[in-house]
Enzyme design. Structure first.
Site, mmCIF file in Angstrom:
data_model
loop_
_atom_site.group_PDB
_atom_site.id
_atom_site.type_symbol
_atom_site.label_atom_id
_atom_site.label_comp_id
_atom_site.label_asym_id
_atom_site.label_seq_id
_atom_site.Cartn_x
_atom_site.Cartn_y
_atom_site.Cartn_z
ATOM 1 N N ASN A 95 -54.405 -29.425 -25.429
ATOM 2 C CA ASN A 95 -54.665 -28.246 -26.247
ATOM 3 C C ASN A 95 -54.106 -28.281 -27.663
ATOM 4 O OD1 ASN A 95 -55.941 -26.683 -24.049
ATOM 5 N ND2 ASN A 95 -53.901 -26.720 -23.154
ATOM 6 N N TYR A 96 -53.108 -29.120 -27.931
ATOM 7 C CA TYR A 96 -52.447 -29.044 -29.229
ATOM 8 C C TYR A 96 -52.394 -30.357 -29.993
ATOM 9 C CZ TYR A 96 -50.967 -24.441 -27.688
ATOM 10 O OH TYR A 96 -50.964 -23.143 -27.253
ATOM 11 N N LEU A 97 -52.656 -31.463 -29.337
ATOM 12 C CA LEU A 97 -52.562 -32.761 -30.008
ATOM 13 C C LEU A 97 -53.948 -33.272 -30.372
ATOM 14 C CD1 LEU A 97 -49.834 -34.491 -27.807
ATOM 15 C CD2 LEU A 97 -49.545 -33.301 -29.987
#
Length: 972
Positions: A929-931
């Site tokens: 979700n964030y990388l």
């Protein structure tokens, strides 16, 4: 080598042209029987094989007639290369052996049961003269060759009269394709078995003789002795009155269905086993042997390829016509193999090399290959035009190794097909982006799959209240089973969960049941729990067949409902099944946990599809709540769940275009933030000194979001879990310390984060931030908001002013990806091994997870897995110690083993370290979700790390766009 022949045969000519060959071993061959069999199913492959071999053997049989010496052994062979370079007298000796082998081959061809029946009747003619035997065996061989060259599917192939078959023929009539010639064709060259290399054709009395694509070693075209032997053989053949059939082929050659499977049995041919050279210069067709005899099969079957030659021959006009007919008989698959066989480095195996190969090594031909060639015989034969450039140069023939075609199992075919489908990727990232907000133009799907109807438990499975069995109504019983299935779960120990369930449980009861069941503590679900446990074990212990049936049912359901067509492309749907009824759990300590989620009906569901598409059919007797055609949204179906009143959606799979585009935009927005981050940071630092409290609170909150990657934090209702973000921090969540653990201006955060996971962090902040926090907390008590003049709406509006599309989540994404990039640059050693690089990657990933507070509880299996890992490490160390003690007295091989063991130990130790470090960290959340996935893809490509080591199959599918877009030079 002896040239004597011991096998004596006699041939009885029948009126119909059939003959019986009776050998000393008592095996009888009926020519007509085999002739008919060949007519029905023989292939050009076997035709070519037998013809070339017969010609090779009969070339030498003419010298057998002139020499009286004979041998008592069958299947003798000699080196053909030696024959080609020796004197004519010595070569005739070797030819005698080939003749002898041919006679034996004829006897082995008798595989029918009728041959055994005629054994006694023909045994009286066994003891004839050797020369007579060879003459008659040649006659029989001519009949078979004649039959062979007639078409495999046309009865017209057999219209030659029996009288022509019964003509007296010399044993020298069969020449090899490299040395035979007739009195009319002075220099007829040996034609290649491959259609591409057919340039010179042997002809006898103007008639072309068909060769075959087998690994017969040819006479060196540049050898003078070989050429003299050719001419000598031609004159002897003419003198012996050699006859050929009208089709231009040597008569005779009865074959069975192409290559028949024969079981290798060395013991039944002890003589051939003792004489390893027997099979070296003679490649038999499988049909030449009885089913109970061991076939002489060369390990690597070979075909001819065209090469340069220095010997010239003259072609006859009728050779070209015969070539045309000949190519018609060659199967397309065989011609393809001939053309491909061009690159064998050693140029084929000469006869001396053949003699050195053990017989067992030459018999390893796969049965699958034999079966495949038999199947090819039944295919329609394709006529191939002859080459127009028939030259007068005899090409030198080179043996090529023919690789067996591997048999593909149905399972492998399915996997290969699935792989091809996976490779057919919709490369949407290369298409032009739409800016009008339209998500799709056409959308068609089958709708959702509803949960199956409730099936009541058996009557002997009962619910107990106050120690007494109580029969429940269907609706009440279904609600009871929801709780019974979770009886061994931690949720059932929570008071909130039990109270919420019992409240809804009573709502499902009938008035009579409600009067009886009033106290949850008196309810007993144990018998129901035991039943479901037994059913679960039964499913686990199901047979492979039962599991396969269930799997096929699920796959059929997936195939029908699990895909949709969007803009002409087939896309996978994420959750095509509607949520089944059950008990609500929620995230963290949710206040509504334990409430009953009711069954979803068609009347609850709204459908979204294209205007021109077919509307999905609802279940019989029902109708949809609504049918919409909104191409600005990405959901396919929606409904409102009863517990929280939230809208639930059926969406596309994360690997779909719409989801991928959303991810791509998210990471591109985060990359744009990198260009303005310095300006934003300078702005909120200046605002720390603002005269407005609202501005100061906003600036400090933005500092925490940037530095600590905190979530913005929305206000929660009473019926929602009390999770906290930056804007919803309260006074009790923050402690200020002028000095703590050797650090100054320390802020201690301690609050329940997302999913009620505790966030605890001791952070050293800048002095002005610390003073502002002291100011914000003045005159506030526990329960008061820290940022009382700020909420997420105000914060997000301010972020949009700083950069278009900027939100708190973009900050979080930016800082996570930036941290990963910098940590990979710092920790990765280009010269390290792959396991060491993976450890470096996981450590970089862990730094991101800690930043984002992606924690988890220690897995239940962690302790057990660590014990197993330590046992493996211990065993590996013991193996290394043992190897080291033996190393001084061992050779280099032991040293390599020791090095390998040390590498394995190092890998296990790295795995132990990695697993222990990550026991409380959830690496997958940040990775998904964030990388930015392109960072990981570029790192893998740059450092030669398999992408499978970083992304599992689901993640690779989700980030397929990143795998295709990023190269090793990509930087976030």
């Amino acid at each position: 080598m002896s040239g004597d022949v011991a096998a004596e045969n006699s041939i009885h000519i029948q009126n119909g042209g059939s003959c019986e060959v009776v050998q000393s071993n008592g095996v009888t061959t009926n020519g007509h029987g085999h002739h008919h069999h060949h007519h029905s199913s023989s292939s050009s492959s076997s035709k070519h094989k037998s013809s070339s071999k017969d010609k090779h053997r009969d070339r030498e049989r003419e010298h057998k007639s002139s020499n009286s010496s004979s041998s008592s052994k069958e299947h003798k062979s000699s080196s053909r290369d030696k024959d080609r370079h020796k004197s004519s007298s010595s070569s005739s000796k070797h030819r005698d052996k080939d003749k002898e082998r041919d006679g034996s081959s004829n006897s082995h061809r008798s595989g029918s049961s009728s041959s055994h029946k005629d054994k006694d009747g023909s045994s009286s003619s066994k003891h004839k003269s050797s020369s007579g035997h060879h003459k008659r065996s040649s006659k029989d061989k001519e009949r078979r060759d004649k039959d062979k060259d007639r078409g495999s599917s046309s009865s017209s192939r057999h219209k030659s009269s029996s009288s022509s078959r019964d003509k007296e023929r010399s044993s020298s009539s069969h020449k090899s394709s490299s040395s035979s010639s007739s009195s009319k064709s002075k220099h007829s060259s040996s034609r290649h078995s491959s259609s591409s290399s057919s340039k010179d054709h042997p002809s006898y009395d103007g008639v072309f003789v068909k060769p075959e694509p087998v690994s017969q070693q040819l006479m060196h075209s540049g050898s003078v002795d070989a050429f003299q032997m050719q001419q000598l053989g031609s004159y002897e053949a003419a003198a012996a009155g050699t006859n050929f059939n009208g089709n231009g082929n040597v008569a005779g050659a009865n074959y069975k269905n192409g290559y028949e499977e024969s079981i290798v049995d060395i013991k039944k041919e002890e003589e051939s086993f003792n004489n390893l050279s027997q099979a070296s210069s003679c490649d038999y067709s499988m049909s030449q042997f009885r089913a109970d005899e061991p076939p002489f099969v060369v390990k690597h079957e070979q075909s001819y390829a065209e090469e340069d030659s220095t010997m010239n021959y003259n072609d006859h006009d009728d050779d070209a016509d015969e070539m045309n007919d000949d190519e018609e008989d060659v199967p397309l698959a065989m011609r393809k193999r001939k053309q491909e066989a061009t690159d064998r480095p050693d140029g084929g195996m000469d006869n001396d090399d053949d003699d050195d190969i053990p017989l067992l090594a030459r018999k390893k031909v796969k049965k699958e290959k034999i079966k495949k060639e038999s199947k090819e015989k039944s295919k329609k034969r394709v006529k191939e035009e002859p080459s127009d450039d028939y030259g007068n140069v005899k090409p030198k023939k080179k043996k090529m190794k023919k690789e067996p075609e591997p048999a593909v199992s149905p399972g492998k075919r399915q996997k290969a097909k699935a792989k091809v489908e996976e490779e057919e990727v919709w490369r949407w990232w290369e298409e032009e982006k739409r800016a009008d907000g339209v998500k799709w133009s056409t959308l068609e799907h089958k709708g959702p799959v509803f949960a199956p109807r409730y099936e009541r438990v058996p009557r002997n499975v009962r619910f107990y209240y106050d120690g007494k069995p109580l029969e429940l109504s269907e609706e009440t019983e279904e609600a009871a089973t929801f709780y019974a299935k979770m009886l061994n779960h931690d949720y059932c120990t929570k008071e909130v969960f039990n109270n919420n369930f019992f409240k809804d449980f009573r709502k499902s009861m009938t008035p009579r049941e409600r009067e009886i069941i009033k106290d949850f503590r008196k309810c007993n679900f144990q018998e129901m729990f035991n039943y479901f446990q037994a059913e679960s074990e039964k499913r686990k212990a199901a047979s492979k067949e039962e599991k396969l049936i269930k799997k096929n049912e699920n796959e059929a359901l997936m195939k029908e409902f699990g895909f949709c067509m969007i803009d002409g492309h087939k896309e996978k749907i994420g959750n095509f099944r509607l949520e089944p009824p059950g008990l609500f759990r929620g995230r963290g300590e949710h206040p509504k946990m334990g409430m009953i989620k009711r069954r979803i009906q068609a009347s609850d569901v709204s459908i979204n599809c294209g205007k021109d598409s077919k509307v999905p059919s609802p279940p019989p007797g029902s109708r949809w709540k609504e049918v919409r055609h909104d191409n600005t949204v990405t959901w396919l179906a929606s409904w409102i769940e009863n517990v929280q009143g939230q809208v639930k959606y059926i969406m596309l799979n994360p690997s779909s275009k719409l989801k991928g585009e959303k991810d791509h935009i998210k990471y591109e927005t985060a990359r744009r933030l990198d260009k303005v981050i310095d300006k934003i940071r300078a702005t909120y630092r200046d605002e720390w000194k603002s005269k407005e409290m609202r501005v100061r609170q906003r600036a400090v909150a933005l500092y925490f979001i940037d530095k600590l990657a905190l979530r913005a934090g929305n206000e929660k209702d009473e019926d929602q879990a009390d999770t906290v973000g930056c804007c919803s921090l309260r006074v009790e969540h923050v402690q200020l310390h002028k000095e703590l653990n050797g650090k100054e201006n320390v802020v201690v955060f301690d609050f329940p984060g997302k999913d009620s996971i505790r966030y605890y962090n001791e952070v050293e902040v800048e002095k002005r931030v610390f003073k502002n926090l002291e100011l914000f907390m003045e005159h506030k008590k526990e329960g008061d908001d820290l940022f009382d003049r700020l909420n997420t709406q105000v914060l997000n509006e301010h972020l949009k002013e700083l950069m278009e599309g900027l939100t708190a989540k973009v900050f979080r994404t930016y800082n996570a990806s930036k941290t990963l990039q910098s940590q990979l640059d710092l920790l990765t050693d280009p010269s390290a091994t792959v396991p060491e690089k993976l450890l470096a990657y996981n450590r970089a990933n862990r730094a991101v997870a800690i930043l984002c507070n992606h924690q988890r509880s220690v897995p239940k299996s962690h302790e057990k897995s660590m014990e197993n890992l330590k046992e493996k490490i211990k065993a590996k160390r013991e193996a290394i110690e043992k190897c080291e003690s033996e190393y001084h007295s061992r050779d280099e091989k032991k040293g390599k083993q020791l090095e390998r063991l040390r590498d394995q130990l190092k890998k296990l130790e790295l795995q132990e370290t990695d697993r222990d470090e990550n026991k409380t960290i959830a690496l997958g959340t940040s990775k998904l979700n964030y990388l930015d996935p392109r960072i990981s893809v570029a790192w893998c490509k740059k450092h030669d790390v398999p992408i499978e080591k970083i992304f599992n199959k689901t993640q690779r599918t989700k980030f397929l766009w990143a795998v295709h877009m990023a190269d090793e030079n990509y930087r976030f």
